[in-house]
Write a protein that holds these residues in place. Structure first.
Motif, PDB file in Angstrom:
ATOM      1  N   VAL A 242     -15.609  10.107 -43.922  1.00 14.55           N
ATOM      2  CA  VAL A 242     -14.422   9.253 -43.948  1.00 14.55           C
ATOM      3  C   VAL A 242     -14.054   9.002 -45.402  1.00 14.55           C
ATOM      4  O   VAL A 242     -14.857   8.449 -46.176  1.00 14.55           O
ATOM      5  N   ARG A 243     -12.861   9.418 -45.783  1.00 15.78           N
ATOM      6  CA  ARG A 243     -12.375   9.173 -47.147  1.00 15.78           C
ATOM      7  C   ARG A 243     -11.528   7.906 -47.130  1.00 15.78           C
ATOM      8  O   ARG A 243     -10.577   7.787 -46.360  1.00 15.78           O
ATOM      9  N   THR A 244     -11.888   6.953 -47.991  1.00 11.59           N
ATOM     10  CA  THR A 244     -11.226   5.652 -48.041  1.00 11.59           C
ATOM     11  C   THR A 244     -10.751   5.390 -49.468  1.00 11.59           C
ATOM     12  O   THR A 244     -11.184   6.076 -50.412  1.00 11.59           O
ATOM     13  N   PRO A 245      -9.898   4.388 -49.683  1.00 11.58           N
ATOM     14  CA  PRO A 245      -9.469   4.072 -51.046  1.00 11.58           C
ATOM     15  C   PRO A 245     -10.588   3.603 -51.958  1.00 11.58           C
ATOM     16  O   PRO A 245     -10.448   3.642 -53.190  1.00 11.58           O
ATOM     17  N   VAL A 246     -11.710   3.172 -51.381  1.00  6.71           N
ATOM     18  CA  VAL A 246     -12.820   2.651 -52.190  1.00  6.71           C
ATOM     19  C   VAL A 246     -13.869   3.725 -52.465  1.00  6.71           C
ATOM     20  O   VAL A 246     -14.558   3.708 -53.486  1.00  6.71           O
ATOM     21  N   GLY A 247     -13.995   4.687 -51.540  1.00 10.12           N
ATOM     22  CA  GLY A 247     -14.988   5.755 -51.688  1.00 10.12           C
ATOM     23  C   GLY A 247     -15.249   6.435 -50.359  1.00 10.12           C
ATOM     24  O   GLY A 247     -14.721   6.022 -49.310  1.00 10.12           O
ATOM     25  N   ASN A 248     -16.058   7.464 -50.379  1.00 13.30           N
ATOM     26  CA  ASN A 248     -16.343   8.249 -49.172  1.00 13.30           C
ATOM     27  C   ASN A 248     -17.518   7.664 -48.390  1.00 13.30           C
ATOM     28  O   ASN A 248     -18.515   7.228 -48.973  1.00 13.30           O
ATOM     29  N   ILE A 249     -17.392   7.713 -47.067  1.00 18.38           N
ATOM     30  CA  ILE A 249     -18.447   7.270 -46.166  1.00 18.38           C
ATOM     31  C   ILE A 249     -18.893   8.467 -45.341  1.00 18.38           C
ATOM     32  O   ILE A 249     -18.061   9.224 -44.835  1.00 18.38           O
ATOM     33  N   LEU A 250     -20.209   8.632 -45.206  1.00 16.26           N
ATOM     34  CA  LEU A 250     -20.751   9.651 -44.311  1.00 16.26           C
ATOM     35  C   LEU A 250     -21.432   8.963 -43.136  1.00 16.26           C
ATOM     36  O   LEU A 250     -22.357   8.169 -43.329  1.00 16.26           O
ATOM     37  N   SER A 251     -20.977   9.277 -41.932  1.00 14.04           N
ATOM     38  CA  SER A 251     -21.653   8.837 -40.710  1.00 14.04           C
ATOM     39  C   SER A 251     -22.349  10.064 -40.133  1.00 14.04           C
ATOM     40  O   SER A 251     -21.700  11.018 -39.695  1.00 14.04           O
ATOM     41  N   SER A 252     -23.673  10.059 -40.148  1.00 11.50           N
ATOM     42  CA  SER A 252     -24.433  11.272 -39.865  1.00 11.50           C
ATOM     43  C   SER A 252     -24.365  11.711 -38.415  1.00 11.50           C
ATOM     44  O   SER A 252     -24.573  12.887 -38.104  1.00 11.50           O
ATOM     45  N   GLY A 253     -24.075  10.781 -37.477  1.00 12.64           N
ATOM     46  CA  GLY A 253     -24.255  11.110 -36.077  1.00 12.64           C
ATOM     47  C   GLY A 253     -25.723  11.390 -35.813  1.00 12.64           C
ATOM     48  O   GLY A 253     -26.607  10.988 -36.586  1.00 12.64           O
ATOM     49  N   ASP A 254     -26.041  12.077 -34.725  1.00 11.73           N
ATOM     50  CA  ASP A 254     -27.418  12.478 -34.430  1.00 11.73           C
ATOM     51  C   ASP A 254     -27.631  13.901 -34.940  1.00 11.73           C
ATOM     52  O   ASP A 254     -26.758  14.752 -34.768  1.00 11.73           O
ATOM     53  N   TRP A 255     -28.792  14.177 -35.507  1.00 15.90           N
ATOM     54  CA  TRP A 255     -28.968  15.493 -36.131  1.00 15.90           C
ATOM     55  C   TRP A 255     -30.436  15.899 -36.194  1.00 15.90           C
ATOM     56  O   TRP A 255     -31.344  15.073 -36.150  1.00 15.90           O
ATOM     57  N   ARG A 256     -30.630  17.194 -36.284  1.00 15.40           N
ATOM     58  CA  ARG A 256     -31.891  17.814 -36.658  1.00 15.40           C
ATOM     59  C   ARG A 256     -31.531  19.040 -37.489  1.00 15.40           C
ATOM     60  O   ARG A 256     -30.370  19.461 -37.519  1.00 15.40           O
TER      61      ARG A 256
END
Length: 550
Positions: A242-256
């Motif tokens: 997610v790119r926002t005016p303050v900075g980027n956010i990463l939401s990992s979800g579920d992963w392997r």
């Protein structure tokens, strides 16, 4: 005179008195025979109800107990007195609000809101399966009252993957919070399948995103999103940038992390590292489910395929029944391929499994070898050595297909002594006793049972692979992303704390930059840094039984 006076009068004999026949209060002979008073029943019912409410208190309590050193308040317990009315900031601020999926009494209810100025986007919308402490409750969804009060700000819903702990509440919530829906092809197919269970009065607007194309979609003035490929135990999973005016956010979800995924789509570390290098990540929200497990995965799905071949070789003359999670579609793909090699036909049993297969076929997530699949009712025409059945019930669910086969309640299959039943799964914590009950029932019928992790008993290799990364995998991912701030999610409280410790110890993220949250907490990001600023007015959950919301 002439009368005799009796000194001690005798009372009437009660046995000789005429009695009117007593009518039973009810025609139910069991109730008529009970001596329990109605008031006692009501009091017991009230105590049971109060017990359920007490168990569910974490879903309705205003301020959960959180004295972790990562709680955002230096380990001090937050109280509502610490949340004064804040004057409107001179400029908009970025807020991240976990609506669910953090510190619950189980893993589920995943949902996160991200707010900037007059825009809100939401990531995932799952439900939670409660334990036996919630009698009669089928599942719990996030409380969305605060979001409903701000629904005029909601611009989009983004989904990481198609597991029910991430999409299960979609059909209940999306009509209340209408906005465009974004996800991968298979995930959107799963969402559409859940909407088929509604009355059809609302139809969401779906938008497919393709992670391999690195497509960036502008959702509104404040937010743009990009999906990045990750591996998981269900097809077409993705992380969300997610790119926002303050900075980027990463939401990992579920992963392997898989070196050789079934569909050939590897975890896109290169893309995450490229974004980290050129743009940077302000915040990483990272799942916590298996972060407490040491090391990394030592085998992959293709090793499980080899184990399935071992079963078919060792019990070449037997009917083989394989029980797995209905969303393990890549594993089902490999079972189909192995069955074809061994000249076996495959039949599927279980409502959710058949539904998931339909979505997978429609979206191209699975390919079925020609002339391999047969109907359950046609199995009687085939000899045992030609039959493989793939079904649900690996968690010992009472009404699932496998348990009904064991008890003789299934319409087409009854377990017999020559059968071999393979559990291609591990028990979910809390389900162990139900799995044992099912295994015992199968073995009482004379069948062989093959379970994961018991190679010393069966001579068969690994039969299951978790969908979540282990400790070393988390270190590798966090080190690649290099976030300024870190928020563990998707886990029970102890998982969140251990995930936070991992990030601090192994990846060098300062303790003050790590936030272990509860549903409803607000983490605010400004040019001055990041801070917890209290909680939204409503957080918790809504319970559902067979009749609907409780």
């Amino acid at each position: 005179m002439g009368q005799r006076r009796v000194a001690t009068p005798q009372a009437d004999d009660a046995k000789k008195r005429p009695h009117a026949s007593k009518q039973p209060a009810t025609t139910n002979t069991v109730l008529s025979a009970t001596t329990t008073r109605k008031g006692e029943v009501f009091r017991a019912q009230r105590r049971t109800s109060e017990g359920v409410n007490a168990q569910a208190s974490q879903h309705v309590i205003n301020v959960p107990v959180n004295k972790s050193v990562y709680n955002g308040y230096g380990g001090k317990q937050f109280t509502l007195n610490m949340q004064p009315k804040r004057p409107r900031a001179p400029r908009p601020t970025l807020k991240v609000i976990p609506i669910g999926g953090v510190g619950e009494m189980g893993i589920g209810k995943n949902m996160t809101a991200i707010e900037y100025d007059n825009d809100i986007i939401i990531i995932d919308m799952g439900f939670l399966f409660p334990g036996s402490d919630y009698p009669g409750i089928n599942y719990i969804i996030p409380d969305t009252q605060w979001l409903e009060e701000n629904k005029h700000k909601i611009r989009a819903h983004i989904f990481t993957h198609g597991h029910l702990d991430h999409i299960g509440a979609f059909r209940h919530i999306i009509p209340k919070l209408p906005a465009p829906v974004y996800g991968t092809a298979f995930t959107l197919g799963m969402l559409q399948r859940t909407m088929a269970e509604t009355d059809g009065s609302y139809e969401p607007e779906y938008h497919e995103l393709k992670p391999e194309e690195h497509e960036i979609v502008q959702l509104c003035d404040s937010f743009s999103v990009e999906l990045v490929r990750v591996n998981h135990s269900i097809p077409d999973s993705a992380a969300v940038v997610v790119r926002t005016p303050v900075g980027n956010i990463l939401s990992s979800g579920d992963w392997r992390i898989e070196e050789n995924p079934v569909d050939g789509r590897k975890f896109d570390f290169e893309r995450l590292q490229d974004i980290a290098h050129t743009e940077g990540f302000l915040l990483m929200m990272n799942e916590s489910t298996n972060c407490e497990s040491a090391g990394t995965h030592t085998h992959g799905e293709h090793d499980i395929q080899h184990s399935m071949g071992e079963v078919m070789d060792k019990w070449a003359k037997s009917r083989i029944i394989i029980s797995s999670f209905s969303s393990q579609l890549h594993r089902i793909q490999l079972i189909l391929e192995e069955a074809e090699k061994h000249g076996r036909k495959v039949a599927f049993a279980g409502f959710s499994m058949i539904q998931n297969l339909e979505v997978a076929l429609r979206t191209g997530a699975i390919k079925i070898p020609k002339d391999t699949v047969v109907k359950m009712e046609d199995l009687v025409k085939l000899p045992d050595h030609k039959i493989t059945i793939v079904c649900t019930g690996s968690q010992g669910e009472f009404s699932a297909v496998l348990n009904r086969m064991a008890t003789g309640a299934h319409k087409f299959v009854k377990i017999k002594g020559s059968d071999v039943v393979v559990f291609s799964s591990n028990p979910i914590p809390g389900n162990e006793k139900y799995v044992v009950r099912t295994v015992d029932g199968l073995m009482r019928e004379g069948g062989d049972v093959v379970q994961n992790g018991k190679t010393h008993l069966t001579g068969v290799g690994p039969l299951h692979l978790s969908g979540h990364g282990y400790y070393d995998d988390h270190v590798r991912l966090i080190s690649a992303v290099k976030p300024t701030y870190y928020l563990p999610n998707h886990g029970e409280f102890h998982m969140l704390v251990h995930n936070a410790r991992l990030a601090e110890k192994e990846c060098g993220i300062p303790r003050s930059h790590i936030f272990v949250c509860d549903p409803g907490d607000i983490v605010e990001f400004t040019t001055d840094g990041a801070h917890k600023i209290g909680r939204i007015p409503h957080s918790g959950g809504t319970m559902y039984d067979d009749a609907g919301a409780v």
